[in-house]
Write a protein that holds these residues in place. Sequence first.
Motif, short mmCIF file in Angstrom:
data_model
loop_
_atom_site.label_atom_id
_atom_site.label_comp_id
_atom_site.label_asym_id
_atom_site.label_seq_id
_atom_site.Cartn_x
_atom_site.Cartn_y
_atom_site.Cartn_z
N ILE A 55 40.06 47.75 41.42
CA ILE A 55 40.74 48.62 40.45
C ILE A 55 40.66 50.06 40.92
O ILE A 55 41.61 50.83 40.82
CB ILE A 55 40.14 48.43 39.03
N ARG A 89 53.12 42.88 47.37
CA ARG A 89 51.99 43.33 46.54
C ARG A 89 51.30 42.12 45.91
O ARG A 89 50.08 42.02 45.91
CB ARG A 89 52.47 44.27 45.42
N ALA A 90 52.12 41.21 45.37
CA ALA A 90 51.55 40.02 44.73
C ALA A 90 50.76 39.20 45.76
O ALA A 90 49.68 38.68 45.45
CB ALA A 90 52.66 39.19 44.10
N ARG A 112 47.48 40.95 46.52
CA ARG A 112 46.54 40.78 45.39
C ARG A 112 46.02 39.35 45.33
O ARG A 112 44.86 39.12 44.99
CB ARG A 112 47.25 41.13 44.07
N PHE A 113 46.87 38.40 45.64
CA PHE A 113 46.47 36.99 45.62
C PHE A 113 45.32 36.74 46.60
O PHE A 113 44.29 36.16 46.26
CB PHE A 113 47.67 36.09 45.97
N TRP A 114 45.49 37.20 47.84
CA TRP A 114 44.47 36.95 48.85
C TRP A 114 43.21 37.77 48.60
O TRP A 114 42.10 37.32 48.90
CB TRP A 114 45.02 37.17 50.25
N ALA A 141 42.04 38.42 45.67
CA ALA A 141 41.33 37.65 44.63
C ALA A 141 40.68 36.40 45.25
O ALA A 141 39.56 36.03 44.89
CB ALA A 141 42.29 37.26 43.51
N TYR A 142 41.37 35.79 46.19
CA TYR A 142 40.81 34.61 46.87
C TYR A 142 39.51 34.98 47.59
O TYR A 142 38.51 34.27 47.51
CB TYR A 142 41.85 34.07 47.87
N GLU A 161 36.79 35.68 44.85
CA GLU A 161 36.40 34.58 43.95
C GLU A 161 36.00 33.31 44.69
O GLU A 161 35.22 32.52 44.17
CB GLU A 161 37.55 34.27 42.97
N HIS A 213 45.16 27.04 45.27
CA HIS A 213 44.44 26.74 44.02
C HIS A 213 44.99 25.52 43.28
O HIS A 213 44.30 24.96 42.44
CB HIS A 213 44.47 27.96 43.09
N VAL A 246 54.94 32.91 43.04
CA VAL A 246 53.92 33.93 42.79
C VAL A 246 52.86 33.26 41.92
O VAL A 246 53.18 32.64 40.90
CB VAL A 246 54.50 35.16 42.07
N CYS A 247 51.60 33.37 42.33
CA CYS A 247 50.51 32.66 41.65
C CYS A 247 49.52 33.62 41.01
O CYS A 247 49.47 34.78 41.38
CB CYS A 247 49.74 31.79 42.65
N GLU A 248 48.72 33.10 40.09
CA GLU A 248 47.66 33.82 39.39
C GLU A 248 48.27 34.67 38.27
O GLU A 248 49.02 35.62 38.52
CB GLU A 248 46.86 34.74 40.34
N ILE A 307 48.46 38.53 38.23
CA ILE A 307 49.28 38.98 39.36
C ILE A 307 50.76 38.75 39.03
O ILE A 307 51.62 39.58 39.33
CB ILE A 307 48.85 38.27 40.66
N TYR A 358 53.70 41.46 38.81
CA TYR A 358 54.92 41.22 39.59
C TYR A 358 56.16 41.37 38.70
O TYR A 358 57.13 42.04 39.06
CB TYR A 358 54.86 39.81 40.22
N GLU A 396 56.89 44.88 37.93
CA GLU A 396 57.42 45.65 39.06
C GLU A 396 58.86 45.27 39.41
O GLU A 396 59.66 46.11 39.80
CB GLU A 396 56.50 45.47 40.27
N ALA A 431 44.01 51.72 35.08
CA ALA A 431 42.68 51.26 35.52
C ALA A 431 41.90 50.71 34.33
O ALA A 431 41.21 49.69 34.44
CB ALA A 431 41.92 52.40 36.20
N ARG A 475 43.31 47.30 33.35
CA ARG A 475 42.88 46.30 34.35
C ARG A 475 41.40 45.96 34.19
O ARG A 475 40.98 44.82 34.36
CB ARG A 475 43.15 46.81 35.76
#
Lengths: 231, 231
Positions: free
Chosen positions: A70, A93-94, A97-99, A101-102, A105, B52, B65-67, B70, B74, B77, B94, B97
Motif C-alpha cells: 500500500i 496493473r492487475a 498485483r496478482f503476482w 499477492a502470490y 501469500e 489458485h 482477471v483474478c482475485e 484486484i 481493474y 480503472e 491508502a 486499501r
Amino acid sequence: MAKSDVKVLGAWPSPYVMRARIALNIKSVEYELLEETFAPKSQLLLQSNPVHKKIPVLIHGDKPVCESLIIVEYIDEVWASGPSILPSNPLDRATARFWAAYVDEKWFPSLRGIGAAQEDEARKAAIEQVAEGLSQMEEAFQKTSKGKDFFSGDKIGYLDIAFGCFLGWLRVTEKMNGVKFLDEAKIPGLVKWAEKFSADPAVKDVMPETDKLAEVAKIIMARLRAAGASK
Amino acid sequence: MAKSDVKVLGAWPSPYVMRARIALNIKSVEYELLEETFAPKSQLLLQSNPVHKKIPVLIHGDKPVCESLIIVEYIDEVWASGPSILPSNPLDRATARFWAAYVDEKWFPSLRGIGAAQEDEARKAAIEQVAEGLSQMEEAFQKTSKGKDFFSGDKIGYLDIAFGCFLGWLRVTEKMNGVKFLDEAKIPGLVKWAEKFSADPAVKDVMPETDKLAEVAKIIMARLRAAGASK
C-alpha cells in the motif's frame, strides 16, 4: 520536499521495509530511516500503526501510511511525476498485483517455512514448494517482461519491488540450507533478473549483504523454531 | 460493451464474487454470471485461474482477471468514466486499501473461525474477536465517512464493497450462533451503514437472503469441522 517531511519507520533486514525504500529511491524522494529494534517497539510505531504495530510505516508530513505494498502504491500516486512504478495499462496493473499477492501469500510463507521447519521432511517439502513457486514466477517473468530486464519492462516496477525485496532472504536460505534456488538451468530469466535488480541504483544500497543478513536469520530462525516447539 | 464481452465466473453465496458484481453494477456494466459449483470446477475456471483455481474470475474479452479486490480495482480503472470506486486522494486510497486488507486478513478469518470452531471455548474466542474487529471498523467508519452514509462518503466505494460483501455471512453467523453483532448500542454507525449498503441499487440484487445463505452455511461449516477433525 524537505528530507524531514518523509520518514520510514523500519529496519534494514526487513524485506517489507525495502519495498518502501526502493519506491522512494525510484522517485528520488529523500527520506529519513528511523530504525526500529525488535523490542521494545517505539512509541512512534505504536501510534502510527496501532492496528498491526508493524514496520514499515511511511510518515509523510504527519500522516502515517502502513502496509508495504500500500505504501508503494501511495508513493507512486503522490510522486506521480517521477518514473511510474505501477504499469499504466489496467490489465498489466492487475497482473502485477496478482503476482505480488502470490509472492506474499504463497511463495514467501514457503521460504519462511524452510527456516521454521523442525524436521527434515517438513524442510524438504518447503524447499520443494519454494522451487515450484520460482518456476511459477519464471513463467510469469517470461510473459510479462517480454524479453526486457524487468517484470515491468525496461525499468523496475511494482512486481520487481514486491518480489525482489525477498532476494536477500532467498540467498541466505540457499546458504544456510546448502541448496541452490537461483539456478540458471531451471530459471534463467529470474537469475538474470535477480542480478539486474540487485545492481539497480534504486536497490543496491538497500539490498542487505548476504553474510550480514545470515546473522539476523540465525536469530529469527531460532525464535521461529522455539515458537513452533512451544505450540 | 456487449454483455457477452464481460463474464464473471462465480457463485451467488461467495462474498468475493459479490465484490466483482457490485463493482460492475456501480459502473453499469452488463455481464454474464457463469455459476460455478463446488465440484468439479469448470474447465474455464481451471484455465482462467490456473494458479489458485478460485472464483471470482472476471473475463473481459478473452482476458481473465483474478482475485476479488484486484478485480474491483481493474473495473474502476477500465470503466473510468463511471462513478469512482477508489477515492481520488492518495491518502484516502491508502486508508481504504489498509482497511480492506484488515477485513480480509484479520476480521473475516475470525468470522469463519466461529463456524469452524469445534469447542465452545474456541467459538467464544472467535465471537469476541469478531466483535472487537467490528469496534475497530466502527472507529474507521466514523473517521472516514465524516458523517456521510458510506466509508467513502456519499456513495459506495472500495472499502464499502470489500467489507459489505461479508454482511450476508455476518447475519448468518448471528442467526446460527444466537449472537447479535450488528448492535446499535455498540456500533451505531456500522448498523446504519449495513442497512444503507444492503439497500443500495448496486448491491440489493446480489446480496443473498439470510435464510438461503444459512442453508449453504450449514454445508460449508460441516465441511470445515470435518476438515478440522481430520487434521
